[in-house]
Design a protein around this motif. Structure first.
Motif, PDB file in Angstrom:
ATOM      1  N   SER A  44      50.743  38.320  56.517  1.00 57.69           N
ATOM      2  CA  SER A  44      50.626  37.461  55.326  1.00 57.69           C
ATOM      3  C   SER A  44      50.182  38.324  54.144  1.00 57.69           C
ATOM      4  N   TRP A  45      51.151  38.884  53.451  1.00 60.67           N
ATOM      5  CA  TRP A  45      50.856  39.826  52.374  1.00 60.67           C
ATOM      6  C   TRP A  45      50.408  39.103  51.107  1.00 60.67           C
ATOM      7  N   GLN A  46      49.456  39.719  50.423  1.00 61.57           N
ATOM      8  CA  GLN A  46      48.956  39.192  49.157  1.00 61.57           C
ATOM      9  C   GLN A  46      48.883  40.325  48.142  1.00 61.57           C
ATOM     10  N   GLN A  47      48.799  39.957  46.877  1.00 52.82           N
ATOM     11  CA  GLN A  47      48.606  40.938  45.808  1.00 52.82           C
ATOM     12  C   GLN A  47      47.489  40.436  44.891  1.00 52.82           C
ATOM     13  N   PRO A  48      46.242  40.613  45.330  1.00 53.78           N
ATOM     14  CA  PRO A  48      45.121  40.113  44.531  1.00 53.78           C
ATOM     15  C   PRO A  48      44.930  40.923  43.249  1.00 53.78           C
ATOM     16  N   SER A  49      44.182  40.358  42.338  1.00 50.94           N
ATOM     17  CA  SER A  49      43.826  41.057  41.104  1.00 50.94           C
ATOM     18  C   SER A  49      42.400  41.576  41.209  1.00 50.94           C
ATOM     19  N   ILE A  50      42.151  42.720  40.593  1.00 48.24           N
ATOM     20  CA  ILE A  50      40.802  43.269  40.541  1.00 48.24           C
ATOM     21  C   ILE A  50      40.455  43.592  39.093  1.00 48.24           C
ATOM     22  N   THR A  51      39.161  43.667  38.830  1.00 46.29           N
ATOM     23  CA  THR A  51      38.687  43.979  37.489  1.00 46.29           C
ATOM     24  C   THR A  51      38.066  45.366  37.475  1.00 46.29           C
ATOM     25  N   LEU A  52      38.635  46.255  36.679  1.00 42.53           N
ATOM     26  CA  LEU A  52      38.122  47.610  36.516  1.00 42.53           C
ATOM     27  C   LEU A  52      37.965  47.902  35.034  1.00 42.53           C
ATOM     28  N   PHE A  53      36.776  48.362  34.661  1.00 41.61           N
ATOM     29  CA  PHE A  53      36.489  48.706  33.267  1.00 41.61           C
ATOM     30  C   PHE A  53      36.802  47.535  32.328  1.00 41.61           C
ATOM     31  N   GLY A  54      36.492  46.321  32.810  1.00 46.29           N
ATOM     32  CA  GLY A  54      36.666  45.134  31.991  1.00 46.29           C
ATOM     33  C   GLY A  54      38.078  44.595  31.925  1.00 46.29           C
ATOM     34  N   ARG A  55      38.986  45.198  32.667  1.00 46.53           N
ATOM     35  CA  ARG A  55      40.386  44.760  32.631  1.00 46.53           C
ATOM     36  C   ARG A  55      40.801  44.236  34.000  1.00 46.53           C
ATOM     37  N   THR A  56      41.373  43.040  34.037  1.00 49.26           N
ATOM     38  CA  THR A  56      41.814  42.426  35.283  1.00 49.26           C
ATOM     39  C   THR A  56      43.331  42.527  35.407  1.00 49.26           C
ATOM     40  N   SER A  57      43.792  43.028  36.556  1.00 51.22           N
ATOM     41  CA  SER A  57      45.231  43.174  36.773  1.00 51.22           C
ATOM     42  C   SER A  57      45.521  43.186  38.268  1.00 51.22           C
ATOM     43  N   PRO A  58      46.765  42.853  38.661  1.00 49.19           N
ATOM     44  CA  PRO A  58      47.128  42.881  40.084  1.00 49.19           C
ATOM     45  C   PRO A  58      47.074  44.311  40.624  1.00 49.19           C
ATOM     46  N   ILE A  59      46.663  44.454  41.866  1.00 48.09           N
ATOM     47  CA  ILE A  59      46.646  45.780  42.477  1.00 48.09           C
ATOM     48  C   ILE A  59      48.090  46.276  42.653  1.00 48.09           C
ATOM     49  N   PRO A  60      48.322  47.590  42.537  1.00 51.57           N
ATOM     50  CA  PRO A  60      49.686  48.135  42.638  1.00 51.57           C
ATOM     51  C   PRO A  60      50.129  48.386  44.080  1.00 51.57           C
ATOM     52  N   ARG A  61      50.065  47.344  44.894  1.00 54.95           N
ATOM     53  CA  ARG A  61      50.455  47.399  46.301  1.00 54.95           C
ATOM     54  C   ARG A  61      50.256  45.995  46.868  1.00 54.95           C
ATOM     55  N   LEU A  62      50.731  45.761  48.075  1.00 56.77           N
ATOM     56  CA  LEU A  62      50.451  44.511  48.767  1.00 56.77           C
ATOM     57  C   LEU A  62      49.360  44.757  49.801  1.00 56.77           C
TER      58      LEU A  62
END
Length: 200
Positions: A44-62
């Protein structure tokens, strides 16, 4: 030889720093590619978002996080949702326990779909993993360049991780070093990485 097979050939092994042990053949070539295909189509693959240096974006992988029901784990402000152990990975977990005496209760699986998927510099040093965690990593699919960097000197070692190979990280590996899987031009096939760990 298929394109996937061509991108799974091993590279040259450098001298690794303390706490890193390369295991070139944990699973045979054909079996590793079969397991890659199985996991790619059944987890069950997911692509969560993370916050780094105040910026939230989807991780570049599943990603898929497999763990015992009692395990709670997250990183970079993201709590991971547990998935039950599939039979094939439960059996692998039991084998690793016999081999290393480590009761792994969690498995983080990353699917790098091609050379554009990546993982930035980091250490697996979350408090839930303990002071000197033991982490076993298994690679399936395309060969990718795994980078290890000394936190003090910034000296970097590049280790090609080919299909079926393993990497054992122990001792002060997470204290003294960071690791990463950068983007890699020319890699068109996927790589699945299984990292067994003990949480709590």
């Amino acid at each position: 030889m298929s394109r996937l097979n061509k991108e799974c050939l091993p590279g040259q092994t450098p001298q690794l720093p303390p706490g890193f042990e390369f295991l070139p053949t944990c699973i045979g070539f054909e079996k590793s590619l079969s397991l890659y295909e199985h996991l790619a189509t059944t987890l069950s693959w997911q692509q969560p978002s993370i916050t780094l240096f105040g910026r939230t974006s989807p991780i570049p992988r599943l990603q898929c996080f497999i763990a015992d029901p009692s395990v709670s784990y997250g990183y970079s402000g993201t709590q991971l949702n547990n998935t039950p152990w599939p039979d094939v990975l439960r059996a692998m977990r039991s084998r690793l326990k016999r081999e290393y005496g480590q009761d792994f209760n969690a498995l983080l699986v990353n699917w790098y779909r091609d050379g554009q998927d990546s993982m930035g510099w980091h250490s697996d040093d979350e408090a839930e993993l303990g002071l000197n965690p033991t982490i076993f990593s298994l690679s399936l699919g395309a060969t990718r360049a795994f980078k290890i960097r000394d936190k003090q000197t910034r000296e970097t070692v590049t280790l090609p991780l080919s299909t079926g190979s393993g990497l054992l990280m122990t001792g002060r590996s997470q204290h003294d070093y960071q690791h990463a899987l950068p983007k890699q031009a020319g890699v068109t096939q996927g790589r699945i990485n299984l990292t067994f760990r003990t949480v709590g």
